[in-house]
Write a protein that holds these residues in place. Structure first.
Motif, PDB file in Angstrom:
ATOM      1  N   GLU A  90       0.847  -1.198   0.000  1.00  0.00           N
ATOM      2  CA  GLU A  90       0.000   0.000   0.000  1.00  0.00           C
ATOM      3  C   GLU A  90       0.882   1.247   0.000  1.00  0.00           C
ATOM      4  N   ASP A  91       1.522   1.476  -1.165  1.00  0.00           N
ATOM      5  CA  ASP A  91       2.446   2.599  -1.330  1.00  0.00           C
ATOM      6  C   ASP A  91       2.126   3.282  -2.659  1.00  0.00           C
ATOM      7  N   GLU A  92       1.819   4.560  -2.593  1.00  0.00           N
ATOM      8  CA  GLU A  92       1.343   5.263  -3.783  1.00  0.00           C
ATOM      9  C   GLU A  92       2.360   5.257  -4.916  1.00  0.00           C
ATOM     10  N   LYS A  93       3.625   5.538  -4.623  1.00  0.00           N
ATOM     11  CA  LYS A  93       4.632   5.591  -5.680  1.00  0.00           C
ATOM     12  C   LYS A  93       4.794   4.237  -6.360  1.00  0.00           C
ATOM     13  N   ALA A  94       4.791   3.180  -5.552  1.00  0.00           N
ATOM     14  CA  ALA A  94       4.942   1.832  -6.120  1.00  0.00           C
ATOM     15  C   ALA A  94       3.752   1.480  -7.007  1.00  0.00           C
ATOM     16  N   THR A 117      -6.367  -1.409  -3.784  1.00  0.00           N
ATOM     17  CA  THR A 117      -6.021  -0.450  -2.729  1.00  0.00           C
ATOM     18  C   THR A 117      -7.198  -0.207  -1.787  1.00  0.00           C
ATOM     19  N   SER A 118      -6.873   0.029  -0.532  1.00  0.00           N
ATOM     20  CA  SER A 118      -7.905   0.362   0.448  1.00  0.00           C
ATOM     21  C   SER A 118      -7.884   1.841   0.804  1.00  0.00           C
ATOM     22  N   SER A 119      -6.965   2.614   0.194  1.00  0.00           N
ATOM     23  CA  SER A 119      -6.861   4.005   0.634  1.00  0.00           C
ATOM     24  C   SER A 119      -6.344   4.985  -0.413  1.00  0.00           C
ATOM     25  N   ILE A 120      -5.652   4.517  -1.436  1.00  0.00           N
ATOM     26  CA  ILE A 120      -5.011   5.434  -2.393  1.00  0.00           C
ATOM     27  C   ILE A 120      -6.020   5.858  -3.465  1.00  0.00           C
ATOM     28  N   PRO A 121      -6.115   7.156  -3.777  1.00  0.00           N
ATOM     29  CA  PRO A 121      -7.077   7.617  -4.782  1.00  0.00           C
ATOM     30  C   PRO A 121      -6.901   6.906  -6.120  1.00  0.00           C
ATOM     31  N   ILE A 122      -7.995   6.404  -6.671  1.00  0.00           N
ATOM     32  CA  ILE A 122      -7.954   5.709  -7.956  1.00  0.00           C
ATOM     33  C   ILE A 122      -7.524   6.667  -9.065  1.00  0.00           C
ATOM     34  N   LYS A 182     -17.794   6.323  -4.227  1.00  0.00           N
ATOM     35  CA  LYS A 182     -16.999   7.374  -4.849  1.00  0.00           C
ATOM     36  C   LYS A 182     -15.517   7.179  -4.551  1.00  0.00           C
ATOM     37  N   ASP A 183     -14.704   7.821  -5.381  1.00  0.00           N
ATOM     38  CA  ASP A 183     -13.252   7.755  -5.232  1.00  0.00           C
ATOM     39  C   ASP A 183     -12.798   8.774  -4.186  1.00  0.00           C
ATOM     40  N   ARG A 184     -12.960   8.385  -2.927  1.00  0.00           N
ATOM     41  CA  ARG A 184     -12.472   9.205  -1.819  1.00  0.00           C
ATOM     42  C   ARG A 184     -11.834   8.258  -0.813  1.00  0.00           C
ATOM     43  N   ALA A 185     -10.876   8.758  -0.082  1.00  0.00           N
ATOM     44  CA  ALA A 185     -10.102   7.906   0.825  1.00  0.00           C
ATOM     45  C   ALA A 185     -11.016   7.104   1.742  1.00  0.00           C
ATOM     46  N   GLY A 186     -10.701   5.812   1.874  1.00  0.00           N
ATOM     47  CA  GLY A 186     -11.429   4.941   2.774  1.00  0.00           C
ATOM     48  C   GLY A 186     -12.630   4.262   2.163  1.00  0.00           C
ATOM     49  N   PHE A 187     -13.126   4.814   1.029  1.00  0.00           N
ATOM     50  CA  PHE A 187     -14.314   4.251   0.378  1.00  0.00           C
ATOM     51  C   PHE A 187     -15.452   4.131   1.405  1.00  0.00           C
ATOM     52  N   LYS A 241      -2.615   1.574   9.817  1.00  0.00           N
ATOM     53  CA  LYS A 241      -1.954   2.879   9.906  1.00  0.00           C
ATOM     54  C   LYS A 241      -1.953   3.587   8.544  1.00  0.00           C
ATOM     55  N   ALA A 242      -1.678   2.844   7.476  1.00  0.00           N
ATOM     56  CA  ALA A 242      -1.633   3.445   6.141  1.00  0.00           C
ATOM     57  C   ALA A 242      -2.997   4.004   5.739  1.00  0.00           C
ATOM     58  N   VAL A 243      -4.054   3.251   6.020  1.00  0.00           N
ATOM     59  CA  VAL A 243      -5.399   3.734   5.679  1.00  0.00           C
ATOM     60  C   VAL A 243      -5.752   4.959   6.516  1.00  0.00           C
ATOM     61  N   ALA A 244      -5.395   4.923   7.810  1.00  0.00           N
ATOM     62  CA  ALA A 244      -5.662   6.069   8.683  1.00  0.00           C
ATOM     63  C   ALA A 244      -4.944   7.321   8.177  1.00  0.00           C
ATOM     64  N   GLU A 245      -3.695   7.165   7.771  1.00  0.00           N
ATOM     65  CA  GLU A 245      -2.930   8.303   7.265  1.00  0.00           C
ATOM     66  C   GLU A 245      -3.548   8.860   5.986  1.00  0.00           C
ATOM     67  N   SER A 246      -4.038   7.959   5.123  1.00  0.00           N
ATOM     68  CA  SER A 246      -4.683   8.410   3.893  1.00  0.00           C
ATOM     69  C   SER A 246      -5.968   9.179   4.197  1.00  0.00           C
ATOM     70  N   LEU A 247      -6.746   8.683   5.141  1.00  0.00           N
ATOM     71  CA  LEU A 247      -7.978   9.371   5.543  1.00  0.00           C
ATOM     72  C   LEU A 247      -7.667  10.737   6.151  1.00  0.00           C
ATOM     73  N   TYR A 248      -6.651  10.781   7.014  1.00  0.00           N
ATOM     74  CA  TYR A 248      -6.301  12.045   7.660  1.00  0.00           C
ATOM     75  C   TYR A 248      -5.785  13.050   6.629  1.00  0.00           C
TER      76      TYR A 248
END
Length: 284
Positions: A90-94, A117-122, A182-187, A241-248
């Motif tokens: 779950e890494d955006e750059k990768a 992905t569970s958190s990165i914008p599509i 919709k394409d928003r963090a956390g779905f 933690k990764a999903v929480a950071e994306s939501l925040y």
């Protein structure tokens, strides 16, 4: 849709589960991993899961299902796939780099390029390709062979036809239940679930209640199958933690901010079930 050939990139817990449900549905599956060690671990994960399913009578012939899965270290073997599902770290750059490669490799212009992905914008993944209209999120839940829900997440550029084809694939082919969001963090699910888990971690961190009392409170008082701390261990504390950071990052709401205890546990490698230790200790 008539899908017969599926590709999966990544053979960790999620990737192996996605590959398994596709193979159990009778599809030809190619799974790509980055190293020989990861390939062998993925093969063992698939084999073990299918043998357990066979022992429980959920699969007639585990060996026959495995024969429909080919594991490889080369992305080029995805060239003829009709659907490719990305299930890497779950890494955006990768993920962005991978979608650039998939855009180059997958030959069919109407192939579905999907992310688990569970958190990165599509949108960020879609715009890394020359075919953003055919990119969307197909988010499975762990354990994939057991849980029936899948979230379908189109970006602003995804064609309605693409989402409809994905819904047919998920529902008619794989036998899962799809919901659209919709394409928003956390779905949908993680937008509800992650604040709940973080509240339990803060409760433990503050000393307000002990681990077992927090989890048993929800199991025995709210009919949850497991408590929020045990659930965090199942999801993986790094993923939580990764999903929480994306939501925040998207909403800047304090309830989405990862508590210090969660961050320290991830730094220590206490990632939950997959590491043998998180809020609980497990036999690996």
């Amino acid at each position: 849709m008539g899908v017969t050939r599926v590709g999966v990139v990544g053979c960790g817990l999620m990737g192996a589960g996605i590959a398994e449900v596709c193979a159990r549905a009778g599809l030809d599956v190619v799974v790509v991993e980055s190293t020989a060690e990861a390939l062998e671990a993925g093969r063992a994960r698939l084999t073990g899961s299918l043998r357990r399913a066979e022992a429980k009578g959920k699969v007639d012939d585990a060996a026959a299902v495995l024969d429909r899965v080919r594991l490889t270290g080369s992305l080029d073997e995805l060239a003829d796939r009709e659907v490719v599902v990305e299930a890497i770290v779950e890494d955006e750059k990768a993920k962005v780099a991978l979608f650039r490669e998939l855009d180059r490799i997958v030959t069919a212009p109407d192939a579905l390029l999907a992310s688990n992905t569970s958190s990165i914008p599509i949108m960020k993944l879609a715009t890394a390709t020359t075919r953003p209209t055919h990119v969307l999120g197909i988010h499975f839940f762990n354990p994939v062979p057991v849980l029936e829900l899948v979230e379908l997440v189109p970006s602003l550029l995804t064609l309605d036809e693409t989402t409809d084809r994905a819904a047919e694939f998920v529902g008619s082919v794989l036998g899962k239940h799809a919901i659209r969001c919709k394409d928003r963090a956390g779905f949908v699910v993680n937008s509800l679930l992650i604040p709940f888990i973080l509240a339990a971690i803060r409760m433990l961190e503050s000393g307000f209640a002990e681990r077992d009392d927090i989890d048993q409170g929800l199991v025995r008082g709210a009919a949850h199958p497991q408590g929020p701390l045990a659930l965090a261990d199942l999801i993986g504390l790094d993923t939580t933690k990764a999903v929480a950071e994306s939501l925040y990052e998207e909403f800047k709401e304090p309830l989405y901010a990862p508590p210090p205890l969660l961050a320290r546990m991830v730094d220590a490698g206490l990632l939950g079930r997959k590491a043998g230790r998180g809020f609980y200790t497990y036999d690996k």
